[in-house]
Design an enzyme around this catalytic site. Structure first.
Site, PDB file in Angstrom:
ATOM      1  CB  SER A   1       0.458  11.026  16.300  1.00 56.30           C
ATOM      2  OG  SER A   1       1.245  11.962  17.176  1.00 56.30           O
TER       3      SER A   1
ATOM      4  CG  ASP B   1      -1.725   9.555  12.131  1.00 55.52           C
ATOM      5  OD1 ASP B   1      -2.258   8.793  11.560  1.00 55.52           O
ATOM      6  OD2 ASP B   1      -0.383   9.979  12.063  1.00 55.52           O
ATOM      7  CG  HIS B   2      -0.966   5.391  13.157  1.00 55.73           C
ATOM      8  ND1 HIS B   2      -1.227   4.059  12.457  1.00 55.73           N
ATOM      9  CD2 HIS B   2      -0.349   6.104  12.384  1.00 55.73           C
ATOM     10  CE1 HIS B   2      -0.422   3.955  11.487  1.00 55.73           C
ATOM     11  NE2 HIS B   2      -0.076   5.201  11.384  1.00 55.73           N
TER      12      HIS B   2
ATOM     13  CG  ASP C   1      -2.738   1.015  13.282  1.00 56.99           C
ATOM     14  OD1 ASP C   1      -3.166  -0.232  13.006  1.00 56.99           O
ATOM     15  OD2 ASP C   1      -1.340   1.115  13.300  1.00 56.99           O
TER      16      ASP C   1
ATOM     17  CD  GLU D   1      -1.840   0.123   9.314  1.00 61.36           C
ATOM     18  OE1 GLU D   1      -1.720   1.264   9.517  1.00 61.36           O
ATOM     19  OE2 GLU D   1      -0.746  -0.429   9.685  1.00 61.36           O
TER      20      GLU D   1
ATOM     21  CG  HIS E   1       4.800   5.081  10.341  1.00 61.44           C
ATOM     22  ND1 HIS E   1       4.303   4.262  10.938  1.00 61.44           N
ATOM     23  CD2 HIS E   1       3.963   5.774   9.898  1.00 61.44           C
ATOM     24  CE1 HIS E   1       2.918   4.175  10.348  1.00 61.44           C
ATOM     25  NE2 HIS E   1       2.607   5.308   9.679  1.00 61.44           N
ATOM     26  N   GLY E   2       8.684   7.305   9.542  1.00 61.14           N
ATOM     27  CA  GLY E   2      10.044   7.945  10.005  1.00 61.14           C
ATOM     28  C   GLY E   2      10.732   8.387   8.853  1.00 61.14           C
TER      29      GLY E   2
ATOM     30  CB  SER F   1       3.207   8.551   1.770  1.00 60.09           C
ATOM     31  OG  SER F   1       2.780   7.162   1.580  1.00 60.09           O
TER      32      SER F   1
ATOM     33  CG  ASN G   1      -1.307   9.404   6.634  1.00 62.15           C
ATOM     34  OD1 ASN G   1      -2.297   9.890   6.140  1.00 62.15           O
ATOM     35  ND2 ASN G   1      -1.339   8.772   7.662  1.00 62.15           N
TER      36      ASN G   1
HETATM   37 ZN   LIG Z   1       0.962   6.284   9.728  1.00 65.86          ZN
END
Ligand SMILES: [Zn+2]
Length: 349
Positions: free
Chosen positions: A50, A83-84, A105, A142, A189-190, A225, A266
């Site tokens: 990220s 990522d993102h 993203d 996305e 997320h998280g 995920s 992910n």
């Molecule tokens: Zn993500």
């Protein structure tokens, strides 16, 4: 083996009918855990960083650690993915550094918080595709907005606020030419994704299936995920942690996704939990220890175990040697001569 195009990795996954885990890294131990798992299960792998990770580790440290991973594991195809990415500039800098894949993203504005309009998303994503493909680099876009915040990125709120509209997904794929498409189906997320085991009211697998029916050849990506298994939460809490009870995405739902076009999954939170639990256990049960290796080694082992399990569950295990990775220069030619198509196959409603 040099780093591999993520497009090739996902095309092969589609042929084989499996998914590929994309695991986030910030440091050497995490990279080693992933490579240990890839070796153990003979899996192709996506390693992703990220913006926060690039900042934490510094670009050069992180990238050279990945190159070391590739050098030491020539039999494992490795794609290195941003990522993102929040802007064209972020994606461009990753590509210039040598990443073989980027996520633009554009579902959020450059601040990484405010939802963008559909046209803004299309415009910035297309701009990244136009820069990336001539360089052989893969692009993930996305459409729809995920819930939660991670590494300072995200719109917050629940994952149900901006579920992907299948018609928009089709238009987005057609107008941008992305190689992979992240969709919002209720995940966040998280660690705090769901307050109970998710059912169809909060995890919209029906939307995913609808999108796959309309875009049968498009590689779909599931974000947020992690499965957040209870045993990993329990270890953290047993040794002084204070996690609230939470549920992630059950592995069987991910496997349903894989049967319906999901090629990239992910996973970050599960690995964070595994490492933190292992570190807490050492510090809690052996408070006399102070050599970082005494807790980093079990942390690395705990993460490797989670990653190897996911690789087996996603079906990528055993597939590292199925194909001969080509250079990203060859991939760039494929985009130019049309042998690698960026025009999605669209099925009627
Ligand atoms: Zn993500």
């Amino acid at each position: 083996m040099p780093l591999v195009s993520m497009r090739q990795l996902l095309d092969e996954a589609a042929k084989g009918g499996y998914g590929v885990g994309a695991f986030n890294v910030n440091d050497m131990e995490q990279i080693q855990a992933i490579m240990g798992a890839a070796k153990e299960t003979n899996s192709p792998v996506i390693i992703q960083a990220s913006r926060g990770a690039r900042q934490f580790a510094q670009d050069k440290y992180l990238f050279h650690l990945i190159l070391a991973a590739a050098e030491l594991n020539p039999e494992i195809p490795i794609a290195m993915h941003q990522d993102h990415g929040n802007s064209f500039e972020t994606c461009k800098s990753a590509i210039e550094l040598g990443y073989t894949s980027v996520m633009m993203d554009g579902s959020l504005k450059e601040d990484g918080k405010t939802p963008a309009t559909f046209d803004e998303n299309v415009a910035v994503t297309k701009k990244v595709v136009d820069f990336a493909h001539p360089r052989g680099v893969t692009v993930e876009g996305e459409i729809g907005v995920l819930g939660g915040v991670e590494d300072g990125h995200g719109a917050g709120g629940s994952g149900l606020e901006h579920i992907t509209d299948p018609d928009q997904a089709v238009e987005f794929a057609e107008r941008t030419g992305v190689d992979a498409l992240a969709i919002a189906i209720g995940t966040s997320h998280g660690a705090y994704k769901f307050t109970k085991k998710p059912d169809g009211s909060v995890l919209k697998m029906d939307v995913l299936i609808k999108i796959h029916q309309r875009l049968p050849n498009t590689h779909l990506v599931m974000h947020g995920s992690s499965s957040v298994p209870k045993d990993l939460q329990d270890i953290v809490n047993e040794y002084g942690g204070k996690l609230k009870e939470t549920w992630g995405v059950p592995v069987e739902e991910i496997q349903l996704g894989i049967r319906n076009g999901v090629r990239k999954i992910n996973v970050d939170t599960d690995n964070r939990l595994a490492m933190t639990g292992a570190i807490r256990k050492v510090l809690w049960t052996q408070p006399e220890k102070f050599d970082p290796r005494d807790y980093l080694k079990p942390a690395r082992e705990a993460m490797q175990k989670v990653v190897a399990t996911r690789m087996t569950q996603f079906g990528q295990a055993g597939h590292a040697g199925d194909y001969k990775p080509v250079s990203i220069a060859v991939i760039a030619k494929g985009y130019a001569d049309g042998s690698l198509t960026t025009k999605p196959l669209v099925a009627a409603r």
